[in-house]
Design a protein around this motif. Structure first.
Motif, PDB file in Angstrom:
ATOM      1  N   TYR A 266       0.848  -1.182   0.000  1.00  0.00           N
ATOM      2  CA  TYR A 266       0.000   0.000   0.000  1.00  0.00           C
ATOM      3  C   TYR A 266       0.887   1.237   0.000  1.00  0.00           C
ATOM      4  O   TYR A 266       1.710   1.433   0.901  1.00  0.00           O
ATOM      5  CB  TYR A 266      -0.913   0.003   1.233  1.00  0.00           C
ATOM      6  N   ILE A 267       0.722   2.081  -1.040  1.00  0.00           N
ATOM      7  CA  ILE A 267       1.546   3.276  -1.220  1.00  0.00           C
ATOM      8  C   ILE A 267       0.608   4.457  -1.380  1.00  0.00           C
ATOM      9  O   ILE A 267      -0.152   4.525  -2.364  1.00  0.00           O
ATOM     10  CB  ILE A 267       2.455   3.129  -2.466  1.00  0.00           C
ATOM     11  N   ALA A 268       0.602   5.391  -0.437  1.00  0.00           N
ATOM     12  CA  ALA A 268      -0.408   6.442  -0.472  1.00  0.00           C
ATOM     13  C   ALA A 268       0.072   7.743   0.148  1.00  0.00           C
ATOM     14  O   ALA A 268       0.895   7.754   1.066  1.00  0.00           O
ATOM     15  CB  ALA A 268      -1.666   5.970   0.264  1.00  0.00           C
ATOM     16  N   ASN A 269      -0.460   8.859  -0.388  1.00  0.00           N
ATOM     17  CA  ASN A 269      -0.297  10.185   0.207  1.00  0.00           C
ATOM     18  C   ASN A 269       1.158  10.619   0.294  1.00  0.00           C
ATOM     19  O   ASN A 269       1.568  11.309   1.231  1.00  0.00           O
ATOM     20  CB  ASN A 269      -0.945  10.224   1.601  1.00  0.00           C
ATOM     21  N   ASN A 270       1.945  10.240  -0.693  1.00  0.00           N
ATOM     22  CA  ASN A 270       3.347  10.632  -0.742  1.00  0.00           C
ATOM     23  C   ASN A 270       3.535  11.817  -1.683  1.00  0.00           C
ATOM     24  O   ASN A 270       2.836  11.951  -2.691  1.00  0.00           O
ATOM     25  CB  ASN A 270       4.207   9.462  -1.218  1.00  0.00           C
ATOM     26  N   THR A 271       4.503  12.668  -1.371  1.00  0.00           N
ATOM     27  CA  THR A 271       4.899  13.779  -2.234  1.00  0.00           C
ATOM     28  C   THR A 271       6.235  13.416  -2.864  1.00  0.00           C
ATOM     29  O   THR A 271       7.217  13.174  -2.161  1.00  0.00           O
ATOM     30  CB  THR A 271       5.026  15.081  -1.432  1.00  0.00           C
ATOM     31  N   LEU A 272       6.264  13.389  -4.200  1.00  0.00           N
ATOM     32  CA  LEU A 272       7.403  12.850  -4.923  1.00  0.00           C
ATOM     33  C   LEU A 272       7.946  13.909  -5.873  1.00  0.00           C
ATOM     34  O   LEU A 272       7.258  14.346  -6.798  1.00  0.00           O
ATOM     35  CB  LEU A 272       6.976  11.596  -5.695  1.00  0.00           C
ATOM     36  N   LYS A 273       9.184  14.298  -5.637  1.00  0.00           N
ATOM     37  CA  LYS A 273       9.828  15.318  -6.472  1.00  0.00           C
ATOM     38  C   LYS A 273      10.695  14.629  -7.534  1.00  0.00           C
ATOM     39  O   LYS A 273      10.254  13.690  -8.174  1.00  0.00           O
ATOM     40  CB  LYS A 273      10.627  16.252  -5.582  1.00  0.00           C
ATOM     41  N   GLN A 274      11.947  15.124  -7.723  1.00  0.00           N
ATOM     42  CA  GLN A 274      12.783  14.489  -8.739  1.00  0.00           C
ATOM     43  C   GLN A 274      12.956  13.013  -8.407  1.00  0.00           C
ATOM     44  O   GLN A 274      12.906  12.607  -7.245  1.00  0.00           O
ATOM     45  CB  GLN A 274      14.131  15.188  -8.819  1.00  0.00           C
ATOM     46  N   GLY A 275      13.156  12.211  -9.422  1.00  0.00           N
ATOM     47  CA  GLY A 275      13.253  10.775  -9.243  1.00  0.00           C
ATOM     48  C   GLY A 275      12.588  10.067 -10.405  1.00  0.00           C
ATOM     49  O   GLY A 275      12.076  10.699 -11.337  1.00  0.00           O
ATOM     50  N   ARG A 276      12.571   8.745 -10.335  1.00  0.00           N
ATOM     51  CA  ARG A 276      12.148   7.961 -11.501  1.00  0.00           C
ATOM     52  C   ARG A 276      10.910   7.127 -11.246  1.00  0.00           C
ATOM     53  O   ARG A 276      10.727   6.085 -11.871  1.00  0.00           O
ATOM     54  CB  ARG A 276      13.319   7.093 -11.971  1.00  0.00           C
ATOM     55  N   GLY A 277      10.085   7.597 -10.324  1.00  0.00           N
ATOM     56  CA  GLY A 277       8.753   7.050 -10.246  1.00  0.00           C
ATOM     57  C   GLY A 277       8.521   5.983  -9.200  1.00  0.00           C
ATOM     58  O   GLY A 277       9.426   5.483  -8.538  1.00  0.00           O
ATOM     59  N   ILE A 278       7.235   5.658  -9.044  1.00  0.00           N
ATOM     60  CA  ILE A 278       6.808   4.499  -8.263  1.00  0.00           C
ATOM     61  C   ILE A 278       6.841   3.320  -9.218  1.00  0.00           C
ATOM     62  O   ILE A 278       6.041   3.244 -10.143  1.00  0.00           O
ATOM     63  CB  ILE A 278       5.405   4.714  -7.685  1.00  0.00           C
ATOM     64  N   SER A 279       7.777   2.408  -9.008  1.00  0.00           N
ATOM     65  CA  SER A 279       8.089   1.376  -9.991  1.00  0.00           C
ATOM     66  C   SER A 279       7.871  -0.025  -9.452  1.00  0.00           C
ATOM     67  O   SER A 279       8.023  -0.274  -8.253  1.00  0.00           O
ATOM     68  CB  SER A 279       9.555   1.504 -10.434  1.00  0.00           C
ATOM     69  N   ILE A 280       7.540  -0.919 -10.348  1.00  0.00           N
ATOM     70  CA  ILE A 280       7.616  -2.359 -10.109  1.00  0.00           C
ATOM     71  C   ILE A 280       8.649  -2.890 -11.094  1.00  0.00           C
ATOM     72  O   ILE A 280       8.556  -2.674 -12.291  1.00  0.00           O
ATOM     73  CB  ILE A 280       6.258  -3.047 -10.329  1.00  0.00           C
ATOM     74  N   GLY A 281       9.674  -3.581 -10.598  1.00  0.00           N
ATOM     75  CA  GLY A 281      10.758  -4.055 -11.424  1.00  0.00           C
ATOM     76  C   GLY A 281      12.037  -3.264 -11.165  1.00  0.00           C
ATOM     77  O   GLY A 281      12.055  -2.390 -10.302  1.00  0.00           O
ATOM     78  N   SER A 282      13.118  -3.587 -11.879  1.00  0.00           N
ATOM     79  CA  SER A 282      13.052  -4.392 -13.085  1.00  0.00           C
ATOM     80  C   SER A 282      12.950  -5.900 -12.825  1.00  0.00           C
ATOM     81  O   SER A 282      12.539  -6.655 -13.709  1.00  0.00           O
ATOM     82  CB  SER A 282      14.269  -4.100 -13.953  1.00  0.00           C
ATOM     83  N   GLU A 283      13.305  -6.378 -11.627  1.00  0.00           N
ATOM     84  CA  GLU A 283      13.165  -7.799 -11.347  1.00  0.00           C
ATOM     85  C   GLU A 283      11.725  -8.108 -10.942  1.00  0.00           C
ATOM     86  O   GLU A 283      11.215  -7.535  -9.981  1.00  0.00           O
ATOM     87  CB  GLU A 283      14.110  -8.231 -10.226  1.00  0.00           C
ATOM     88  N   SER A 284      11.078  -9.013 -11.691  1.00  0.00           N
ATOM     89  CA  SER A 284       9.718  -9.424 -11.335  1.00  0.00           C
ATOM     90  C   SER A 284       9.528 -10.930 -11.470  1.00  0.00           C
ATOM     91  O   SER A 284       8.399 -11.411 -11.508  1.00  0.00           O
ATOM     92  CB  SER A 284       8.693  -8.679 -12.202  1.00  0.00           C
ATOM     93  N   ALA A 285      10.624 -11.687 -11.526  1.00  0.00           N
ATOM     94  CA  ALA A 285      10.558 -13.132 -11.768  1.00  0.00           C
ATOM     95  C   ALA A 285       9.732 -13.867 -10.718  1.00  0.00           C
ATOM     96  O   ALA A 285       9.055 -14.854 -11.024  1.00  0.00           O
ATOM     97  CB  ALA A 285      11.973 -13.722 -11.823  1.00  0.00           C
ATOM     98  N   GLY A 286       9.774 -13.402  -9.458  1.00  0.00           N
ATOM     99  CA  GLY A 286       9.052 -14.082  -8.391  1.00  0.00           C
ATOM    100  C   GLY A 286       7.585 -13.747  -8.315  1.00  0.00           C
ATOM    101  O   GLY A 286       6.845 -14.364  -7.544  1.00  0.00           O
ATOM    102  N   GLY A 287       7.140 -12.752  -9.089  1.00  0.00           N
ATOM    103  CA  GLY A 287       5.740 -12.376  -9.115  1.00  0.00           C
ATOM    104  C   GLY A 287       5.395 -11.272  -8.134  1.00  0.00           C
ATOM    105  O   GLY A 287       5.900 -11.237  -7.013  1.00  0.00           O
ATOM    106  N   VAL A 288       4.521 -10.376  -8.585  1.00  0.00           N
ATOM    107  CA  VAL A 288       4.024  -9.273  -7.759  1.00  0.00           C
ATOM    108  C   VAL A 288       2.505  -9.310  -7.816  1.00  0.00           C
ATOM    109  O   VAL A 288       1.922  -9.353  -8.905  1.00  0.00           O
ATOM    110  CB  VAL A 288       4.544  -7.915  -8.260  1.00  0.00           C
ATOM    111  N   ASN A 289       1.846  -9.260  -6.660  1.00  0.00           N
ATOM    112  CA  ASN A 289       0.394  -9.391  -6.597  1.00  0.00           C
ATOM    113  C   ASN A 289      -0.176  -8.453  -5.528  1.00  0.00           C
ATOM    114  O   ASN A 289       0.360  -8.361  -4.427  1.00  0.00           O
ATOM    115  CB  ASN A 289       0.021 -10.845  -6.248  1.00  0.00           C
ATOM    116  N   ASN A 290      -1.254  -7.771  -5.885  1.00  0.00           N
ATOM    117  CA  ASN A 290      -1.985  -6.921  -4.935  1.00  0.00           C
ATOM    118  C   ASN A 290      -1.172  -5.710  -4.483  1.00  0.00           C
ATOM    119  O   ASN A 290      -0.560  -5.696  -3.412  1.00  0.00           O
ATOM    120  CB  ASN A 290      -2.433  -7.711  -3.699  1.00  0.00           C
ATOM    121  N   VAL A 291      -1.206  -4.680  -5.311  1.00  0.00           N
ATOM    122  CA  VAL A 291      -0.558  -3.413  -4.984  1.00  0.00           C
ATOM    123  C   VAL A 291      -1.582  -2.308  -5.195  1.00  0.00           C
ATOM    124  O   VAL A 291      -2.198  -2.220  -6.255  1.00  0.00           O
ATOM    125  CB  VAL A 291       0.685  -3.162  -5.862  1.00  0.00           C
TER     126      VAL A 291
END
Length: 460
Positions: A266-291
């Motif tokens: 759960y990712i919420a109510n954050n203030t995000l300036k310079q940077g490269r985003g809210i990311s999934i990866g680059s490794e995802s081999a094990g699986g990502v579920n419910n975000v």
């Protein structure tokens, strides 16, 4: 008291898109009243710190843990120290104007037999370790300063010597390993040698109301990286860094987590300036579920929302919801990519690779639309499904609205855009993907609103 988030709770919230109450938390930390003030152990918080405080602070931590737990208090002042090791049932509390300053003695960052258990995956000790522990917190209004500039220059020297992009062969700042029930709240983390907060093989973690800061020239300074971990809550933080604001990674499959080794984020109510985003990866081999990602604000970021994996590191990413997102001056608001391959740093090499077609996006290179289908592998081929973007507004200077790029062997499926409004120079590019839209409004300066490559199915 913080309530523990559960799989059923988050699954239901994602399925219904109903508000997730702020009263739900991942951690439930409690500590005895005992206080171990580091100044009572010989630490002195001089303004111009010269001598190390490592022994005194670590002794305060050890004594507090051996007594059954409590709070290790860092009063106002500067405290230069080598890596520290937190224990179960201990809260490290930094008072306002207290700063823990990481030493730059390289030898101190290598593990011995006693500290090997806390070593990070890259062979370095982190500055603050939470390893094989539970019921731990880092709180207060103080600062943890990693003095990263020395390490960043090592990275640059390596690039100059090799002509190749450098990795992250540098220490982490806070490293949570095989631990549970951890809270990080209120503090400022800055100038990490590499990633600021990493959690690996851990569960029930809160990162709340923190400030994570590094300059734009600081390489690979991700703010928060949940890796192969579950039940994570990242809320009300201010992040201004060079690399990913948050990078969720699933490195390898585990039979204990059939739906994904990363689950319930759960990712919420954050203030995000310079940077490269809210990311999934680059490794995802094990699986990502419910975000579930909601109520976040981006300003001046390189990217906004990303799912990124290359062939070879890919896997299943499913049941991801992004909603109520505000962006301004984000270079590329949305990137969903099953091709995540770094481009060479020498432009002539890039030009040669693009002779047969393809394109670049940031520091990544993409093959031409005619890219051939490869054999599908459940744990190596990126495949993303059931991805919802709802109520997103992006204004200002964006180079391109979005990229949704799947592979021919595993087209991206079940992408849903509802009430998505983006201003950009160029529009949305789609390849090998299925997209359903309702209220998609993209204003462009040049080119088509939607560029469709091969294997695209769009319904409105």
């Amino acid at each position: 008291m913080r309530k523990r988030i559960t799989l059923s709770c988050l699954t239901a919230c994602i399925a219904s898109l109903s508000p997730l109450s702020s009263s739900f938390g991942a951690s439930d930390v409690k500590f005895p009243d005992k206080v171990c003030n580091v100044t009572h152990y010989g630490s002195e918080g001089h303004r111009l710190q010269i001598d190390l405080n490592t022994t005194a602070i670590q002794q305060a931590i050890n004594d507090c843990a051996q007594a059954g737990g409590g709070t290790v208090l860092i009063p106002r002042g500067n405290y230069l120290t080598n890596p520290l090791f937190l224990k179960s049932n201990v809260q490290l509390k930094l008072e306002k104007d207290a700063t823990l300053v990481a030493s730059t003695e390289i030898a101190a960052w290598r593990a011995n037999e006693q500290s090997r258990y806390a070593e990070a995956e890259n062979g370095w000790l982190p500055f603050i370790s939470i390893a094989n522990a539970s019921n731990v917190a880092i709180t207060g209004e103080g600062t943890i300063d990693g003095q990263g500039a020395v390490w960043w220059e090592r990275w640059r020297e390596n690039i100059r010597a090799t002509g190749k992009k450098g990795g992250t062969d540098r220490p982490r700042l806070v490293y949570i390993k095989q631990s549970s029930n951890v809270l990080i709240e209120g503090i400022t983390l800055t100038h990490s040698p590499s990633f600021h907060i990493v959690m690996r093989y851990s569960h029930d973690i809160d990162v709340n109301k923190t400030r994570i800061l590094s300059p734009w020239h600081a390489p690979n300074t991700d703010a928060i990286d949940p890796i192969d971990s579950q039940n994570i809550r990242i809320t009300h933080n201010f992040i201004d860094c060079n690399d990913d604001h948050i990078a969720i990674k699933a490195e390898k499959p585990d039979s204990r987590f059939p739906d994904g080794v990363v689950e319930n984020i759960y990712i919420a109510n954050n203030t995000l300036k310079q940077g490269r985003g809210i990311s999934i990866g680059s490794e995802s081999a094990g699986g990502v579920n419910n975000v579930l990602v909601e109520n976040n604000t981006f300003e001046g970021s390189m990217y906004g929302i990303r799912i990124k994996s290359p062939r070879g590191k890919g896997g299943e990413v499913k049941n991801i919801v992004y909603r109520n997102t505000q962006m301004h001056d984000v270079e590329v608001p949305l990137v969903f990519s099953a091709y995540y391959k770094a481009a060479p740093i020498v432009q002539a090499e890039v030009d040669k690779m693009l002779e047969g077609g393809g394109f670049t996006l940031g520091e990544q290179i993409y093959p031409p639309d005619s890219d051939a289908k490869q054999p599908f592998d459940k744990y190596k081929t990126p495949h993303f499904s059931n991805i919802t973007v709802e109520d997103l507004t992006s204004t200002g200077n964006s180079k391109a609205a979005a990229f949704i790029i799947g592979t021919p062997e595993a087209p991206l499926s079940g992408f849903h855009f509802t009430n998505v409004n983006i201003e950009a120079v160029r529009g949305l590019r789609v390849r090998n993907a299925e997209l359903e839209t309702k209220g998609l409004n993209i204003k462009v300066v040049e080119g088509p609103v939607i560029q469709q490559d091969a294997g695209v199915k769009i319904s409105h």
